[in-house]
Design an enzyme around this catalytic site. Structure first.
Site, PDB file in Angstrom:
ATOM      1  N   ARG A   1      -2.814  17.567   3.551  1.00 32.65           N
ATOM      2  CA  ARG A   1      -1.871  15.778   2.907  1.00 32.65           C
ATOM      3  C   ARG A   1      -0.175  15.844   3.013  1.00 32.65           C
ATOM      4  NH1 ARG A   1      -6.973  16.949  -1.375  1.00 32.65           N
ATOM      5  NH2 ARG A   1      -7.995  14.663  -1.106  1.00 32.65           N
TER       6      ARG A   1
ATOM      7  N   TYR B   1      -1.895   0.783   9.175  1.00 37.54           N
ATOM      8  CA  TYR B   1      -1.207  -0.203   7.738  1.00 37.54           C
ATOM      9  C   TYR B   1      -1.150  -0.101   6.777  1.00 37.54           C
ATOM     10  CZ  TYR B   1      -6.117   0.593   5.834  1.00 37.54           C
ATOM     11  OH  TYR B   1      -7.008   1.457   5.146  1.00 37.54           O
TER      12      TYR B   1
ATOM     13  N   MET C   1      -0.500  -0.887   2.241  1.00 34.78           N
ATOM     14  CA  MET C   1      -0.816  -1.727   1.113  1.00 34.78           C
ATOM     15  C   MET C   1       0.111  -1.314   0.168  1.00 34.78           C
ATOM     16  SD  MET C   1      -4.346   0.543   0.437  1.00 34.78           S
ATOM     17  CE  MET C   1      -4.497  -0.177  -0.563  1.00 34.78           C
TER      18      MET C   1
ATOM     19  N   HIS D   1     -14.095   5.408  -4.075  1.00 36.72           N
ATOM     20  CA  HIS D   1     -13.142   5.081  -3.242  1.00 36.72           C
ATOM     21  C   HIS D   1     -13.433   6.361  -2.327  1.00 36.72           C
ATOM     22  CE1 HIS D   1     -10.866   1.811  -0.632  1.00 36.72           C
ATOM     23  NE2 HIS D   1     -10.119   2.501  -0.997  1.00 36.72           N
TER      24      HIS D   1
END
Length: 283
Positions: free
Chosen positions: A161, A175, A177, A202
């Site tokens: 990460r 994209y 968000m 999620h």
């Protein structure tokens, strides 16, 4: 006389992150009018300069650099770059502008962000509690095995990460968000326990695509107009549609998320990209 301060000394000012890297997504369109006005010498020099600049192995380039052809009218090609030094990333942008063909390459979109470990990534202790909440007894042999496996996996996941490697997949989607602030669905007024549970749901949806899709979420609050940027790499194009569609049914997305424009691209080497763009020096 001012009394001595017992506060810890502040770190030296820096443009580097304490942990993690800076990230830039940058998209370009070729201006055919400007390109058509360049003579063959300028084109030849510029194409050579651009191919060298877009080589991830070039000395002085950011730690991570990836180029791709972009589908649709909003851009012809894009770059994704990550590095500890934001000026090293920006230097690539400036060098592209300064090439002999720079005037023909128009930036159409950019997204500035940083890598992070999300606050919703559970610690080992939180993961253990979730197992119990899911009905796994602490006396069950599988409980200890699952906790041990997560404890071993967590440092590697956090490393990816913060300092990500690009997966060897041919398709890339990006994209931006936000989490919405609707009076009836304000993410930022929900208690952490609720938000954490929704993000756990999620994440469970995303795990189903392991091996098919790789995801990197970068933080952009204070850096760009959106709060996060989502980069997806996939083994084949249909996996992009499948994961985005599937995860939109989770409450964290269906009730609380707002999405920006989607950019789909296909990873190429710098040389193959220039061939794909039909940028030829001419006679």
């Amino acid at each position: 006389m001012r009394p001595p301060s017992h506060a810890a000394p502040l770190p030296d000012p820096t443009i580097r992150m304490t942990t993690g890297w800076h990230c830039l997504h940058l998209y370009y369109r070729v201006n055919p009018q400007v390109w058509g006005g360049l003579d063959s010498a300028a084109r030849r020099a510029g194409l050579s300069q651009l191919e060298e600049l877009l080589n991830p192995e070039r000395a002085g380039n950011p730690e991570r650099l990836q180029v791709f052809a972009v589908s649709g009218h909003r851009a012809d090609f894009g770059l994704m770059m990550l590095d500890p030094d934001p000026l090293k990333i920006d230097a690539v942008k400036q060098a592209i502008r300064a090439t002999a063909i720079g005037a023909a390459l128009e930036p159409t979109y950019s997204f500035v962000s940083i890598t992070e470990v999300s606050e919703y990534v559970p610690t080992v202790e939180q993961y253990s509690e979730r197992l119990k909440m899911d009905g796994v007894s602490a006396e069950d042999p599988s409980y200890a095995a699952k906790v041990r496996a997560y404890e071993q996996r967590l440092p590697m996941m956090n490393q990816q990460r913060l300092y990500p490697d690009f997966p060897n997949f041919p398709v890339i989607c990006f994209y931006p968000m936000n989490k919405i602030r609707d009076p009836h669905a304000n993410w930022f007024t929900e208690p952490f326990s609720v938000r954490s549970a929704l993000m756990a749901e999620h994440a469970t949806s995303g795990i189903k695509f392991a091996g098919k899709v790789s995801q990197l979420i970068t933080a952009s609050t204070g850096f760009d107009d959106w709060e996060w940027g989502v980069t997806l790499w996939s083994r084949s194009p249909e996996h992009i549609k499948e994961i985005v569609y599937t995860m939109r049914f989770d409450q964290a997305s269906a009730k609380y998320a707002a999405f920006g424009p989607f950019y789909i691209g296909y990873i190429l080497s710098a040389g193959d990209l220039l061939k794909h763009l039909k940028l030829e020096a001419g006679v």
